[in-house]
Design a protein around this motif. Structure first.
Motif, PDB file in Angstrom:
ATOM      1  N   THR A   1       0.611  -1.448  -0.083  1.00 26.10           N
ATOM      2  CA  THR A   1      -0.272   0.224   0.068  1.00 26.10           C
ATOM      3  C   THR A   1       0.327   1.057   0.506  1.00 26.10           C
TER       4      THR A   1
ATOM      5  N   TRP B   1       0.630   6.705  -0.292  1.00 20.25           N
ATOM      6  CA  TRP B   1      -0.319   5.292   0.772  1.00 20.25           C
ATOM      7  C   TRP B   1      -2.001   5.059   0.613  1.00 20.25           C
TER       8      TRP B   1
ATOM      9  N   PHE C   1      -1.647   1.320  -7.234  1.00 22.76           N
ATOM     10  CA  PHE C   1      -1.991  -0.037  -6.101  1.00 22.76           C
ATOM     11  C   PHE C   1      -2.361  -1.069  -6.557  1.00 22.76           C
TER      12      PHE C   1
ATOM     13  N   SER D   1     -11.176  -0.347   0.284  1.00 21.33           N
ATOM     14  CA  SER D   1      -9.920   1.158  -0.763  1.00 21.33           C
ATOM     15  C   SER D   1     -10.408   2.073  -0.306  1.00 21.33           C
TER      16      SER D   1
END
Length: 183
Positions: free
Chosen positions: A41, A52, A109, A115
Protein backbone atom coordinates in the motif's frame (compact mmCIF):
# COMPACT_ATOMS: atom_id res chain seq x y z
CA UNK A 1 20.41 10.37 15.35
CA UNK A 2 20.68 11.87 11.89
CA UNK A 3 18.46 14.36 10.10
CA UNK A 4 17.96 15.08 6.41
CA UNK A 5 15.39 16.59 4.14
CA UNK A 6 15.02 13.88 1.51
CA UNK A 7 15.06 10.15 0.95
CA UNK A 8 18.30 8.71 -0.38
CA UNK A 9 18.89 5.28 -1.91
CA UNK A 10 19.60 3.67 1.46
CA UNK A 11 16.39 5.01 2.97
CA UNK A 12 14.36 3.98 -0.07
CA UNK A 13 15.72 0.43 0.09
CA UNK A 14 14.99 0.25 3.81
CA UNK A 15 11.38 1.43 3.35
CA UNK A 16 10.77 -1.01 0.51
CA UNK A 17 11.87 -3.96 2.68
CA UNK A 18 9.50 -3.20 5.56
CA UNK A 19 6.21 -5.14 5.73
CA UNK A 20 4.84 -2.64 8.24
CA UNK A 21 4.87 1.10 8.84
CA UNK A 22 3.13 3.41 11.28
CA UNK A 23 1.30 6.66 10.55
CA UNK A 24 0.74 9.36 13.17
CA UNK A 25 -1.53 12.39 12.90
CA UNK A 26 -3.26 14.77 15.26
CA UNK A 27 -5.79 17.55 14.99
CA UNK A 28 -5.09 20.78 16.86
CA UNK A 29 -7.13 19.39 19.75
CA UNK A 30 -8.28 15.90 20.62
CA UNK A 31 -6.42 12.64 20.51
CA UNK A 32 -3.19 11.79 18.70
CA UNK A 33 -3.61 8.75 16.47
CA UNK A 34 -0.98 6.15 15.55
CA UNK A 35 -1.95 3.33 13.19
CA UNK A 36 -0.05 0.36 11.80
CA UNK A 37 -0.22 -0.10 8.02
CA UNK A 38 0.97 -2.90 5.79
CA UNK A 39 0.40 -4.86 2.63
CA UNK A 40 1.38 -3.47 -0.78
CA UNK A 41 0.00 0.00 0.00
CA UNK A 42 2.96 2.40 -0.09
CA UNK A 43 4.72 4.01 -3.05
CA UNK A 44 7.81 6.21 -3.02
CA UNK A 45 7.10 8.80 -5.70
CA UNK A 46 10.23 10.91 -5.26
CA UNK A 47 12.90 11.94 -2.79
CA UNK A 48 10.34 14.10 -0.96
CA UNK A 49 7.05 12.38 -1.71
CA UNK A 50 5.26 9.21 -0.66
CA UNK A 51 1.72 8.09 -1.39
CA UNK A 52 -0.06 5.32 0.43
CA UNK A 53 -3.37 3.58 0.05
CA UNK A 54 -5.55 3.45 3.15
CA UNK A 55 -7.84 0.47 3.42
CA UNK A 56 -11.10 0.46 5.35
CA UNK A 57 -11.01 -0.08 9.07
CA UNK A 58 -13.02 0.56 12.17
CA UNK A 59 -11.83 4.17 12.44
CA UNK A 60 -10.87 6.95 10.06
CA UNK A 61 -8.75 9.25 12.22
CA UNK A 62 -6.07 10.16 9.68
CA UNK A 63 -8.58 11.65 7.23
CA UNK A 64 -10.29 13.65 9.97
CA UNK A 65 -7.02 14.99 11.33
CA UNK A 66 -5.80 16.14 7.92
CA UNK A 67 -8.96 18.24 7.50
CA UNK A 68 -7.85 20.20 10.57
CA UNK A 69 -4.08 20.27 10.15
CA UNK A 70 -2.11 18.52 7.44
CA UNK A 71 0.80 17.24 9.56
CA UNK A 72 1.79 13.58 9.21
CA UNK A 73 4.60 11.38 10.45
CA UNK A 74 5.46 7.95 9.03
CA UNK A 75 7.71 5.60 11.00
CA UNK A 76 9.47 2.47 9.79
CA UNK A 77 11.22 0.05 12.19
CA UNK A 78 13.58 -2.79 11.41
CA UNK A 79 12.23 -5.88 13.16
CA UNK A 80 14.73 -8.06 11.26
CA UNK A 81 18.36 -7.41 10.32
CA UNK A 82 20.30 -4.34 11.39
CA UNK A 83 18.60 -2.05 13.90
CA UNK A 84 17.12 1.15 12.46
CA UNK A 85 14.18 3.48 12.88
CA UNK A 86 13.31 5.90 10.10
CA UNK A 87 10.81 8.72 10.59
CA UNK A 88 9.42 10.91 7.83
CA UNK A 89 7.87 14.22 8.87
CA UNK A 90 5.77 16.25 6.50
CA UNK A 91 2.42 17.39 5.31
CA UNK A 92 -0.22 15.40 3.50
CA UNK A 93 -3.44 15.67 1.60
CA UNK A 94 -6.17 13.09 1.22
CA UNK A 95 -7.82 11.76 -1.92
CA UNK A 96 -11.21 10.05 -1.48
CA UNK A 97 -12.95 7.75 -3.99
CA UNK A 98 -15.37 10.59 -4.90
CA UNK A 99 -12.50 13.02 -5.70
CA UNK A 100 -11.25 13.77 -9.20
CA UNK A 101 -8.06 11.82 -9.82
CA UNK A 102 -9.01 8.86 -7.60
CA UNK A 103 -9.18 6.26 -10.38
CA UNK A 104 -5.85 7.34 -11.83
CA UNK A 105 -4.10 7.36 -8.42
CA UNK A 106 -5.64 4.02 -7.46
CA UNK A 107 -4.10 2.47 -10.57
CA UNK A 108 -0.71 2.53 -8.83
CA UNK A 109 -1.92 -0.01 -6.27
CA UNK A 110 -3.41 -3.53 -6.25
CA UNK A 111 -7.19 -3.73 -6.47
CA UNK A 112 -8.04 -4.15 -2.77
CA UNK A 113 -11.68 -4.29 -1.69
CA UNK A 114 -12.35 -1.55 0.84
CA UNK A 115 -9.82 0.93 -0.57
CA UNK A 116 -10.84 4.10 1.25
CA UNK A 117 -8.33 6.93 0.71
CA UNK A 118 -4.96 7.70 -0.79
CA UNK A 119 -2.69 9.94 1.26
CA UNK A 120 -0.12 12.03 -0.57
CA UNK A 121 2.69 13.10 1.76
CA UNK A 122 5.32 15.72 1.07
CA UNK A 123 8.39 14.91 3.14
CA UNK A 124 9.92 17.90 4.92
CA UNK A 125 12.34 16.10 7.23
CA UNK A 126 13.86 12.63 7.50
CA UNK A 127 15.20 11.32 10.79
CA UNK A 128 17.00 8.10 11.62
CA UNK A 129 17.76 6.61 15.00
CA UNK A 130 19.42 3.39 16.08
CA UNK A 131 16.39 1.25 16.86
CA UNK A 132 18.29 -1.05 19.21
CA UNK A 133 15.30 -1.02 21.57
CA UNK A 134 13.06 -2.54 18.87
CA UNK A 135 12.75 -6.32 19.31
CA UNK A 136 13.86 -8.79 16.66
CA UNK A 137 10.79 -10.50 15.23
CA UNK A 138 10.21 -12.63 12.16
CA UNK A 139 7.53 -11.76 9.64
CA UNK A 140 5.15 -14.68 9.06
CA UNK A 141 2.40 -13.34 6.81
CA UNK A 142 0.08 -10.44 6.21
CA UNK A 143 -3.39 -10.79 7.68
CA UNK A 144 -4.65 -8.26 5.15
CA UNK A 145 -4.84 -10.59 2.18
CA UNK A 146 -6.36 -13.46 4.17
CA UNK A 147 -8.65 -11.55 6.56
CA UNK A 148 -9.12 -7.83 5.85
CA UNK A 149 -9.60 -7.83 2.07
CA UNK A 150 -11.98 -10.85 2.00
CA UNK A 151 -14.06 -9.20 4.75
CA UNK A 152 -14.68 -6.20 2.48
CA UNK A 153 -14.95 -8.30 -0.71
CA UNK A 154 -17.84 -10.21 0.88
CA UNK A 155 -19.64 -6.90 1.59
CA UNK A 156 -19.50 -5.70 -1.99
CA UNK A 157 -19.31 -1.99 -2.89
CA UNK A 158 -22.72 -1.12 -1.38
CA UNK A 159 -21.89 -2.91 1.84
CA UNK A 160 -18.54 -1.11 2.08
CA UNK A 161 -20.28 2.27 1.68
CA UNK A 162 -22.77 1.26 4.38
CA UNK A 163 -19.86 0.27 6.64
CA UNK A 164 -18.21 3.66 6.01
CA UNK A 165 -21.46 5.45 6.87
CA UNK A 166 -21.62 3.59 10.19
CA UNK A 167 -17.94 3.68 11.20
CA UNK A 168 -15.93 6.16 9.11
CA UNK A 169 -17.87 9.44 8.84
CA UNK A 170 -16.52 10.96 12.08
CA UNK A 171 -13.37 10.50 14.13
CA UNK A 172 -13.42 9.31 17.73
CA UNK A 173 -13.34 13.01 18.69
CA UNK A 174 -16.40 13.72 16.53
CA UNK A 175 -14.49 15.43 13.71
CA UNK A 176 -15.74 14.84 10.13
CA UNK A 177 -13.56 12.68 7.88
CA UNK A 178 -14.90 13.90 4.52
CA UNK A 179 -15.45 10.38 3.26
CA UNK A 180 -18.71 11.27 1.47
CA UNK A 181 -18.22 15.02 0.96
CA UNK A 182 -17.57 16.28 -2.53
CA UNK A 183 -14.61 18.63 -2.70
Amino acid sequence: MAFGIALNGTFRAFIEKQPLFFVATAARDGRVNVSPKGMDTLRIVGDNRIVWLNLSGSGNETAAHLRDTNRMTLMFCAFEGDARILRLYGTAKVLHPHDAGWAEALGDFPDFAGSRQIFDMTIEQVQTSCGTGVPLMSFERSRGESELVPFFEDMGPDGVRDYWSRKNVDSIDGKPTGIFEET
